[in-house]
Design an enzyme around this catalytic site. Structure first.
Site, PDB file in Angstrom:
ATOM      1  N   ASP A 125     -48.504 -53.460 -78.645  1.00 14.01           N
ATOM      2  CA  ASP A 125     -47.167 -53.550 -78.082  1.00 14.01           C
ATOM      3  C   ASP A 125     -47.072 -54.893 -77.335  1.00 14.01           C
ATOM      4  O   ASP A 125     -47.876 -55.154 -76.449  1.00 14.01           O
ATOM      5  CB  ASP A 125     -46.999 -52.388 -77.078  1.00 14.01           C
ATOM      6  CG  ASP A 125     -45.593 -51.862 -77.011  1.00 14.01           C
ATOM      7  OD1 ASP A 125     -44.670 -52.685 -76.974  1.00 14.01           O
ATOM      8  OD2 ASP A 125     -45.430 -50.625 -76.969  1.00 14.01           O
ATOM      9  N   ASP A 221     -41.468 -55.226 -77.640  1.00 17.08           N
ATOM     10  CA  ASP A 221     -40.721 -54.440 -76.662  1.00 17.08           C
ATOM     11  C   ASP A 221     -39.431 -55.122 -76.203  1.00 17.08           C
ATOM     12  O   ASP A 221     -39.417 -56.339 -75.986  1.00 17.08           O
ATOM     13  CB  ASP A 221     -41.644 -54.253 -75.443  1.00 17.08           C
ATOM     14  CG  ASP A 221     -41.042 -53.387 -74.369  1.00 17.08           C
ATOM     15  OD1 ASP A 221     -40.982 -52.167 -74.565  1.00 17.08           O
ATOM     16  OD2 ASP A 221     -40.634 -53.929 -73.316  1.00 17.08           O
ATOM     17  N   GLU A 277     -38.129 -53.781 -80.967  1.00 17.46           N
ATOM     18  CA  GLU A 277     -37.325 -52.730 -80.326  1.00 17.46           C
ATOM     19  C   GLU A 277     -35.999 -53.367 -79.907  1.00 17.46           C
ATOM     20  O   GLU A 277     -35.976 -54.258 -79.064  1.00 17.46           O
ATOM     21  CB  GLU A 277     -38.032 -52.174 -79.093  1.00 17.46           C
ATOM     22  CG  GLU A 277     -37.285 -50.969 -78.530  1.00 17.46           C
ATOM     23  CD  GLU A 277     -37.524 -50.742 -77.041  1.00 17.46           C
ATOM     24  OE1 GLU A 277     -37.369 -49.598 -76.597  1.00 17.46           O
ATOM     25  OE2 GLU A 277     -37.839 -51.707 -76.315  1.00 17.46           O
ATOM     26  N   HIS A 350     -42.115 -42.611 -76.873  1.00 19.33           N
ATOM     27  CA  HIS A 350     -42.462 -42.309 -75.480  1.00 19.33           C
ATOM     28  C   HIS A 350     -41.268 -42.412 -74.541  1.00 19.33           C
ATOM     29  O   HIS A 350     -41.416 -42.159 -73.347  1.00 19.33           O
ATOM     30  CB  HIS A 350     -43.559 -43.278 -75.041  1.00 19.33           C
ATOM     31  CG  HIS A 350     -43.088 -44.705 -75.106  1.00 19.33           C
ATOM     32  ND1 HIS A 350     -42.836 -45.343 -76.301  1.00 19.33           N
ATOM     33  CD2 HIS A 350     -42.771 -45.591 -74.136  1.00 19.33           C
ATOM     34  CE1 HIS A 350     -42.395 -46.559 -76.058  1.00 19.33           C
ATOM     35  NE2 HIS A 350     -42.341 -46.739 -74.748  1.00 19.33           N
ATOM     36  N   ASP A 351     -40.100 -42.825 -75.048  1.00 25.41           N
ATOM     37  CA  ASP A 351     -38.907 -42.967 -74.200  1.00 25.41           C
ATOM     38  C   ASP A 351     -37.860 -41.894 -74.474  1.00 25.41           C
ATOM     39  O   ASP A 351     -36.835 -41.846 -73.784  1.00 25.41           O
ATOM     40  CB  ASP A 351     -38.220 -44.323 -74.464  1.00 25.41           C
ATOM     41  CG  ASP A 351     -39.067 -45.512 -74.042  1.00 25.41           C
ATOM     42  OD1 ASP A 351     -39.843 -45.373 -73.082  1.00 25.41           O
ATOM     43  OD2 ASP A 351     -38.935 -46.572 -74.675  1.00 25.41           O
TER      44      ASP A 351
HETATM   45  C1  GLC Z   1     -39.137 -50.425 -73.663  1.00 26.23           C
HETATM   46  C2  GLC Z   1     -40.267 -49.419 -73.585  1.00 26.23           C
HETATM   47  C3  GLC Z   1     -40.135 -48.635 -72.322  1.00 26.23           C
HETATM   48  C4  GLC Z   1     -40.241 -49.586 -71.160  1.00 26.23           C
HETATM   49  C5  GLC Z   1     -39.228 -50.724 -71.272  1.00 26.23           C
HETATM   50  C6  GLC Z   1     -39.545 -51.836 -70.337  1.00 26.23           C
HETATM   51  O1  GLC Z   1     -37.910 -49.835 -73.773  1.00 26.23           O
HETATM   52  O2  GLC Z   1     -40.282 -48.624 -74.734  1.00 26.23           O
HETATM   53  O3  GLC Z   1     -41.087 -47.620 -72.220  1.00 26.23           O
HETATM   54  O4  GLC Z   1     -40.036 -48.904 -69.973  1.00 26.23           O
HETATM   55  O5  GLC Z   1     -39.204 -51.286 -72.552  1.00 26.23           O
HETATM   56  O6  GLC Z   1     -40.665 -52.544 -70.773  1.00 26.23           O
END
Ligand code: GLC
Length: 570
Positions: A125, A221, A277, A350-351
């Site tokens: 990641d 990310d 993402e 995980h979110d």
């Molecule tokens: C992304 C991750 C999340 C994190 C955020 C800040 O959305 O998936 O878990 O809190 O970025 O890095």
């Protein structure tokens, strides 16, 4: 099929093959990461081998055979770098190290090697929008206005009314510099200044460090936030006077120039995959982001998982009920937009809340629902991403008080709801529904204490369904969600039609069932899922003459039962 149909089909196939000669052998030409699913691990919650209450890399090594049994080609690890863990690792204080909580660099090297021996690659990641405020770069940057790293972060004399994604102002006052710095997420996650070429170089070097270690790719990310607008202006305020930073900075024009540089400097020339993402990149924008002309191989856009939110800012207490037609449209739009490229299919991570609670009405049988989601996950066109526990049919959790939640965004969302006038109970209801802790409860391995996750005190309570929902119990049950996942991934990995067939949706306006076909040459699969808790008549005799090859009920009917999911081959 009669002779006339056969001739008609063959002519059609020849025509397609003439237009695109690669067509017939398309599935063979797929890359390794297109042929097998990816398994996502949240290391903190996977398996603890030392009794400290949090998972570690040796725990992952120990379970590689289990992961292999899901027929996956890669494991995506959420961040395992040194971190104060304010956001569970998404606040990185050293981009090229291993957090001692998870183990050592030797453990990591062993993980790569052991995974490789099982034909599995490790995907890292990359958290490049922000670092931790404990990173040496930030410590130097904040020390004065004229140090060598003074503009490695976003410093301003004035703040705007932007609200950070985790709640509260997106600006934090710094005594040392007598200035504010921008943080899209928590105040401990200052945003890096991508306009500075030295920042970009340092980040690219970090990514290349992991490539040298032999990783199989990257999940990148929160990438839509790296480019900031030229002018920082106040946005239209919500009731509390703030406006979401997401609406002010996400996907700012010029962002793709940065990303093309990242591609050139890091990704190009390696046999890896990349998945960005990208909350709020729209399906019609996908061609600029993925595939030949784009920068990533795949993009986690949020259209289907965020349909309960009216705009991209995810305000939980302003969510609306999901309409099936909207969910289907989001998926179909993305499937169509990635016809010439590739799509990462996911319903959990995980979110996000657990999908059996998120996408089905109250009262749905959770086991049927888990299998129904698996049916879709493995039959859309793209690489399926399975999130730990999803393959066991994990469900949401419910803690009594907001104080029991670890997730930083849950506390922010709760406070925002309270500021908007909701009572503690009302605000908590939205936390139950959307908290990221729903996805972070420990993995359930067996019926022993803490579900076999830890011999110590688990950092987050184990779900109370662990006696029936765990790996050991489900392995023994041929009809379990786990064994359904294994069957589905085998089916998908060995089917040319599912790997690369064309996607077409039927009955898009139907609010009860999701029906689509996958077609390759003369072969066609038809997939149908009932999202209600009652029987639904099919709009037409779509299964006539077809053979059922999978389903979450063992027998066959000419209608769909509650939460029934089927695959037929025509
Ligand atoms: C992304 C991750 C999340 C994190 C955020 C800040 O959305 O998936 O878990 O809190 O970025 O890095």
């Amino acid at each position: 099929m009669n002779r006339r149909e056969f001739v008609k089909g063959s002519v059609a196939l020849m025509a397609v093959a003439m237009i695109n000669p690669n067509f017939i052998f398309a599935a063979e030409n797929l890359k390794w990461w297109q042929k097998k699913p990816v398994y996502q691990i949240y290391p903190k919650s996977f398996l603890d081998t030392t009794g400290k209450g949090t998972g570690d890399l040796r725990g992952i090594i120990r379970k590689l055979d289990y992961i292999k049994s899901l027929n996956v080609g890669a494991i995506w690890l959420t961040p395992i770098y040194p971190s104060p863990m304010i956001d569970n690792g998404y606040d990185i204080s050293d981009y090229t190290g291993i957090n001692p909580l998870f183990g050592t660099m030797e453990d990591f090297d062993e993980l790569i090697a052991e995974a490789k021996a099982r034909d599995i690659k490790i995907v890292m990641d990359l958290v490049f929008n922000h670092s931790s405020d404990k990173h040496s770069w930030f410590i130097e940057s904040k020390s004065s206005r004229d140090n060598p790293k003074a503009d490695w972060y976003i410093w301003r004399d004035e703040k705007t009314n932007w609200r950070s994604i985790f709640g509260g102002s997106a600006w934090q006052w710094c005594e040392e510099r007598q200035q504010y710095y921008l943080h899209t997420f928590a105040k401990e996650q200052p945003d890096l200044n991508w306009e500075n070429p030295d920042v970009r170089r340092a980040l690219f070097d970090a990514a290349n460090f992991w490539l040298k270690k032999g990783v199989g790719g990257f999940r990148i990310d929160a990438i839509v936030y790296i480019k900031k607008p030229e002018k920082f202006l106040d946005g239209t305020p919500d009731a509390d006077g703030t406006c979401s930073v997401h609406n002010m900075t996400a996907n700012t024009p010029g962002i793709l120039d940065f990303l093309h540089e990242l591609k050139r400097e890091v990704f190009d020339g390696h046999d890896i995959f990349t998945v960005g993402e990208a909350n709020s990149v729209k399906p019609e924008e996908l061609p600029a982001w993925v595939g030949e002309r784009g920068v990533f191989n795949m993009l986690f856009e949020f259209s289907h998982v965020n349909i309960m939110f009216t705009n991209g800012d995810d305000v939980w207490h302003r969510s609306k009920p999901i309409k099936l037609s909207e969910f289907k449209k989001a998926l179909s739009d993305s499937q169509r937009a990635t016809r010439g490229s590739w799509y990462p299919i996911y319903f959990e991570n995980h979110d996000k809340p657990r999908s059996v609670d998120n996408f089905f009405p109250h009262g749905t049988d959770k086991i049927l629902a888990a299998k129904a989601m698996a049916t879709i996950l493995f039959t859309l066109r793209g690489t399926p991403f399975v999130y730990q526990g999803e393959e066991l049919g994990f469900t949401n959790t419910k803690f009594d008080s907001i104080d029991d939640y670890d997730d930083i965004s849950s506390r922010g969302a709760y406070n925002l709801a309270r500021a908007d006038g909701l009572s503690d109970k009302e605000a908590l209801k939205f936390v139950w529904k959307f908290s990221r802790d729903n996805a972070r409860t420990p993995m359930q391995w067996n019926t022993s204490i803490n579900a076999g996750f830890t011999g110590g005190k688990a950092w987050l309570p184990v779900h109370d369904d662990f006696k029936t929902c765990n790996v050991e119990v489900e392995e023994r049950d041929a009809d379990s969600v786990l064994n359904f996942y294994r069957k589905m991934s085998r089916l998908r990995n060995s089917s040319e039609v599912l790997l690369n067939g064309d996607y077409e949706e039927l009955y898009p306006n139907n609010e009860e069932i999701f029906v689509y076909t996958r077609t390759l040459g003369l072969k066609k699969f038809i997939i149908a899922v009932n999202f209600t808790t009652h029987d639904v008549k099919l709009p037409a005799k779509i299964f006539d003459g077809a053979k059922k090859i999978s389903g979450n009920y063992s027998d066959e009917k000419n209608y769909l039962r509650a939460t029934e999911a089927v695959i037929y081959e025509l």
